[in-house]
Design an enzyme around this catalytic site. Structure first.
Site, PDB file in Angstrom:
ATOM      1  N   SER A 142       0.858  -1.183   0.000  1.00  0.00           N
ATOM      2  CA  SER A 142       0.000   0.000   0.000  1.00  0.00           C
ATOM      3  C   SER A 142       0.894   1.233   0.000  1.00  0.00           C
ATOM      4  O   SER A 142       1.729   1.396   0.894  1.00  0.00           O
ATOM      5  CB  SER A 142      -0.877  -0.050   1.256  1.00  0.00           C
ATOM      6  OG  SER A 142      -1.623   1.133   1.391  1.00  0.00           O
ATOM      7  N   LYS A 168      -1.038  -0.835  -4.418  1.00  0.00           N
ATOM      8  CA  LYS A 168      -2.276  -0.104  -4.057  1.00  0.00           C
ATOM      9  C   LYS A 168      -1.890   1.341  -3.799  1.00  0.00           C
ATOM     10  O   LYS A 168      -0.984   1.608  -3.006  1.00  0.00           O
ATOM     11  CB  LYS A 168      -2.892  -0.763  -2.830  1.00  0.00           C
ATOM     12  CG  LYS A 168      -3.846   0.095  -2.027  1.00  0.00           C
ATOM     13  CD  LYS A 168      -4.627  -0.734  -1.025  1.00  0.00           C
ATOM     14  CE  LYS A 168      -4.783  -0.035   0.309  1.00  0.00           C
ATOM     15  NZ  LYS A 168      -5.543  -0.849   1.280  1.00  0.00           N
ATOM     16  N   LEU A 169      -2.574   2.255  -4.471  1.00  0.00           N
ATOM     17  CA  LEU A 169      -2.295   3.680  -4.287  1.00  0.00           C
ATOM     18  C   LEU A 169      -3.382   4.301  -3.432  1.00  0.00           C
ATOM     19  O   LEU A 169      -4.572   4.144  -3.717  1.00  0.00           O
ATOM     20  CB  LEU A 169      -2.273   4.399  -5.644  1.00  0.00           C
ATOM     21  CG  LEU A 169      -1.282   3.890  -6.686  1.00  0.00           C
ATOM     22  CD1 LEU A 169      -1.434   4.708  -7.974  1.00  0.00           C
ATOM     23  CD2 LEU A 169       0.151   3.994  -6.164  1.00  0.00           C
ATOM     24  N   LYS A 170      -2.970   5.027  -2.413  1.00  0.00           N
ATOM     25  CA  LYS A 170      -3.931   5.807  -1.638  1.00  0.00           C
ATOM     26  C   LYS A 170      -4.320   7.021  -2.470  1.00  0.00           C
ATOM     27  O   LYS A 170      -3.439   7.670  -3.074  1.00  0.00           O
ATOM     28  CB  LYS A 170      -3.295   6.263  -0.328  1.00  0.00           C
ATOM     29  CG  LYS A 170      -3.040   5.119   0.652  1.00  0.00           C
ATOM     30  CD  LYS A 170      -4.347   4.618   1.235  1.00  0.00           C
ATOM     31  CE  LYS A 170      -4.090   3.616   2.352  1.00  0.00           C
ATOM     32  NZ  LYS A 170      -5.340   3.100   2.915  1.00  0.00           N
ATOM     33  N   ASP A 195      -7.230   3.086  -3.060  1.00  0.00           N
ATOM     34  CA  ASP A 195      -7.967   3.098  -1.794  1.00  0.00           C
ATOM     35  C   ASP A 195      -8.184   4.549  -1.373  1.00  0.00           C
ATOM     36  O   ASP A 195      -7.218   5.290  -1.181  1.00  0.00           O
ATOM     37  CB  ASP A 195      -7.153   2.356  -0.716  1.00  0.00           C
ATOM     38  CG  ASP A 195      -7.887   2.263   0.616  1.00  0.00           C
ATOM     39  OD1 ASP A 195      -9.063   2.669   0.696  1.00  0.00           O
ATOM     40  OD2 ASP A 195      -7.267   1.769   1.587  1.00  0.00           O
ATOM     41  N   ASN A 197     -10.178   5.494   1.370  1.00  0.00           N
ATOM     42  CA  ASN A 197     -10.494   5.657   2.805  1.00  0.00           C
ATOM     43  C   ASN A 197     -11.635   6.660   3.022  1.00  0.00           C
ATOM     44  O   ASN A 197     -11.528   7.591   3.819  1.00  0.00           O
ATOM     45  CB  ASN A 197      -9.253   6.074   3.604  1.00  0.00           C
ATOM     46  CG  ASN A 197      -8.288   4.916   3.802  1.00  0.00           C
ATOM     47  OD1 ASN A 197      -7.207   4.918   3.232  1.00  0.00           O
ATOM     48  ND2 ASN A 197      -8.673   3.920   4.567  1.00  0.00           N
ATOM     49  N   GLU A 220     -11.214   0.844  -3.601  1.00  0.00           N
ATOM     50  CA  GLU A 220     -11.529   0.473  -2.222  1.00  0.00           C
ATOM     51  C   GLU A 220     -12.133   1.661  -1.475  1.00  0.00           C
ATOM     52  O   GLU A 220     -11.553   2.747  -1.446  1.00  0.00           O
ATOM     53  CB  GLU A 220     -10.216   0.017  -1.560  1.00  0.00           C
ATOM     54  CG  GLU A 220     -10.334  -0.418  -0.118  1.00  0.00           C
ATOM     55  CD  GLU A 220      -8.962  -0.855   0.439  1.00  0.00           C
ATOM     56  OE1 GLU A 220      -8.008  -1.055  -0.354  1.00  0.00           O
ATOM     57  OE2 GLU A 220      -8.845  -0.984   1.665  1.00  0.00           O
ATOM     58  N   ASP A 245     -13.977  -1.736   2.510  1.00  0.00           N
ATOM     59  CA  ASP A 245     -13.093  -1.967   3.654  1.00  0.00           C
ATOM     60  C   ASP A 245     -13.873  -1.515   4.895  1.00  0.00           C
ATOM     61  O   ASP A 245     -14.588  -2.314   5.526  1.00  0.00           O
ATOM     62  CB  ASP A 245     -11.784  -1.164   3.448  1.00  0.00           C
ATOM     63  CG  ASP A 245     -10.842  -1.165   4.639  1.00  0.00           C
ATOM     64  OD1 ASP A 245     -11.200  -1.710   5.695  1.00  0.00           O
ATOM     65  OD2 ASP A 245      -9.723  -0.609   4.538  1.00  0.00           O
ATOM     66  N   LYS A 269     -10.195  -7.402   7.095  1.00  0.00           N
ATOM     67  CA  LYS A 269      -9.219  -7.097   8.151  1.00  0.00           C
ATOM     68  C   LYS A 269      -9.774  -7.682   9.434  1.00  0.00           C
ATOM     69  O   LYS A 269     -10.817  -7.230   9.918  1.00  0.00           O
ATOM     70  CB  LYS A 269      -9.073  -5.588   8.342  1.00  0.00           C
ATOM     71  CG  LYS A 269      -8.304  -4.875   7.256  1.00  0.00           C
ATOM     72  CD  LYS A 269      -8.219  -3.397   7.572  1.00  0.00           C
ATOM     73  CE  LYS A 269      -7.610  -2.650   6.405  1.00  0.00           C
ATOM     74  NZ  LYS A 269      -7.897  -1.204   6.488  1.00  0.00           N
ATOM     75  N   GLY A 297      -4.516  -4.613   5.825  1.00  0.00           N
ATOM     76  CA  GLY A 297      -3.524  -4.462   6.890  1.00  0.00           C
ATOM     77  C   GLY A 297      -3.754  -3.206   7.694  1.00  0.00           C
ATOM     78  O   GLY A 297      -4.394  -2.259   7.235  1.00  0.00           O
TER      79      GLY A 297
HETATM   80  O1  SMG Z   1      -0.660  -2.726   6.760  1.00  0.00           O
HETATM   81  O2  SMG Z   1       0.071  -2.564   4.734  1.00  0.00           O
HETATM   82  C1  SMG Z   1      -0.596  -2.155   5.677  1.00  0.00           C
HETATM   83  C2  SMG Z   1      -1.416  -0.900   5.498  1.00  0.00           C
HETATM   84  C3  SMG Z   1      -2.437  -1.087   4.462  1.00  0.00           C
HETATM   85  O3  SMG Z   1      -3.395   0.812   3.449  1.00  0.00           O
HETATM   86  C4  SMG Z   1      -3.414   0.062   4.387  1.00  0.00           C
HETATM   87  N1  SMG Z   1      -4.305   0.174   5.397  1.00  0.00           N
HETATM   88  O4  SMG Z   1      -7.490   1.525   4.640  1.00  0.00           O
HETATM   89  O5  SMG Z   1      -6.578  -0.255   3.993  1.00  0.00           O
HETATM   90  C5  SMG Z   1      -6.528   0.775   4.639  1.00  0.00           C
HETATM   91  C6  SMG Z   1      -5.315   1.200   5.441  1.00  0.00           C
HETATM   92  C7  SMG Z   1      -5.680   1.486   6.848  1.00  0.00           C
HETATM   93  C8  SMG Z   1      -4.571   1.975   7.712  1.00  0.00           C
HETATM   94  S1  SMG Z   1      -4.131   3.578   7.372  1.00  0.00           S
HETATM   95  C9  SMG Z   1      -3.201   4.185   8.652  1.00  0.00           C
HETATM   96 MG    MG Z   2      -8.572   0.530   3.082  1.00  0.00          MG
END
Ligand code: SMG
Ligand code: MG
Length: 374
Positions: A142, A168-170, A195, A197, A220, A245, A269, A297
């Protein structure tokens, strides 16, 4: 099982690089680790678990100080009381805690520590407990929001060189179409997903559908946790598969999401859904509906990473998860580090959830410890 002692350690682990999402920039992971001592059939065993909660209630409503409070005041007393009158096993924990509404990450930590102790006493690995036959899982990474597109391209290229199999790109408003376009143009064949969020609303549907041009595996959680119907609506307006998610907090929510057409894919998760047993139920429901899942994660230490790797070995996990090597986040993990082997993470097969913290590294990372009253 009789619970003898429960400690919650707060660890401060610096991240190798800041991790920026639409809701926060993390430079260290403050993580709660539970150490649970129990007697099982005359054996004294220790169960370990980590809690997915962040320090602020920005990913979900839970946060570390709240987890300590609810565990001490409401969760552990119920478990201890239940253990005094009947058998206490990992499989009964969720029911004993059922009257407490929400607080799934706190419940997950407790159930996981009990399960770890139980498996250790039985000499059984989590992999065998789940019936997993694979010995490794492909590893994805990520990638947080970066300061510039050149920096993003460097970061992605570095991870691909390390062997990560999926990127995976935020994304967030203002950091979406152009960064995704740049990565796709630089790497036409790389499995890629995004993703958000929960950073968008349904009003952004036309904008988000511009992502359809980039052959993404999925998008996501573009909308809010409670926006199940709106995700279903957005899914109709995009060709990119919709993945949830934050919204999938339970097996019931997963069933609703599938039925409503709000999720073509589910990110599982364990911490978000109340533990590994509920995570397994979500896997089972999704698989029965032909909905692919992958393991998400929460910047786990080796404790959570080990258990996630075993879970992700189940057959419905057909998409590459966010189970990267320990070094993705930490210079020094508190357990033996997980390494990338040919783009994969090996599934541990030692008894228990299979990663015990190194006492010295644990002590060095610990900033506070509380003994919870029994
Ligand atoms: O554990 O590799 C990891 C992080 C993966 O992007 C990740 N997690 O929304 O999926 C999600 C985020 C939540 C944590 S962001 C601090
Ligand atoms: Mg996510």
């Amino acid at each position: 099982m009789r619970i003898r002692r429960v400690q919650l350690h707060t660890l401060a682990l610096p991240l190798v690089t800041p991790f920026r999402t639409s809701f926060s920039t993390q430079t260290e992971r403050r993580v709660l680790v539970m150490e649970l001592k129990a007697a099982i059939d005359g054996q004294e065993v220790t169960g370990w678990a980590e809690c997915g909660a962040l320090t602020e209630p920005v990913y979900s409503e839970e946060y570390t100080e709240g987890v300590i409070d609810v565990t001490a005041r409401h969760l552990l007393p119920r478990l201890v009381a239940a253990g005094a009158v009947g058998p206490l096993t990992a499989e009964t924990v969720a029911e004993h805690l059922d009257k407490v509404v929400g607080h799934r990450m706190a419940k997950a930590a407790l159930e996981t520590a009990v399960l770890d102790a139980q498996l250790r006493a039985a000499g059984l690995s989590f992999k065998d407990y789940l019936g997993v036959t694979r010995d490794r899982v492909p590893s994805g990474v990520s990638v947080g929001i970066q300061d510039s597109i050149p920096r993003l391209l460097d970061t992605v290229a570095g991870y691909l060189d390390e062997g990560y199999q999926r990127i995976k790109l935020k994304i967030q408003p203002g950091w979406d179409i152009e960064p995704v376009r740049a990565v796709r143009e630089a790497h036409p064949d790389v499995p890629l997903q995004v993703d958000a969020n929960a950073a968008y609303t349904l009003v952004d549907a036309a904008h988000l559908s511009r992502l359809d041009a980039f052959d993404l595996l999925l998008i996501e959680q573009p909308l809010g946790e409670d926006d199940m119907r709106q995700h279903a609506e957005l899914a109709k307006r995009m060709s990119t598969p919709m993945c949830l998610d934050e919204s999938v907090v339970s097996a019931t929510a997963a069933a609703d999401a599938i039925q409503l057409g709000a999720a073509q894919v589910i990110n599982i998760k364990p911490s978000r859904v109340g533990g590994y047993l509920e995570a397994r139920r979500i896997h089972d429901i999704s698989r029965a509906h032909g909905v692919a899942v992958w393991c998400g994660g929460m910047l786990e230490t080796g404790i959570g990473r080990a258990a996630n790797a075993a879970l992700a070995g189940m057959p419905g996990f057909t998409l590459t998860g966010d189970i990267s090597a320990s070094g993705r986040f930490y210079k020094e993990d508190i357990t033996e580090p997980f390494e990338l082997v040919d783009g994969h993470i090996m599934i541990p097969d030692a008894p228990g959830l299979a990663a015990v913290p190194d006492p010295e590294r644990l002590a060095a990372a610990t900033v506070a410890s509380v003994d919870l009253p029994l």
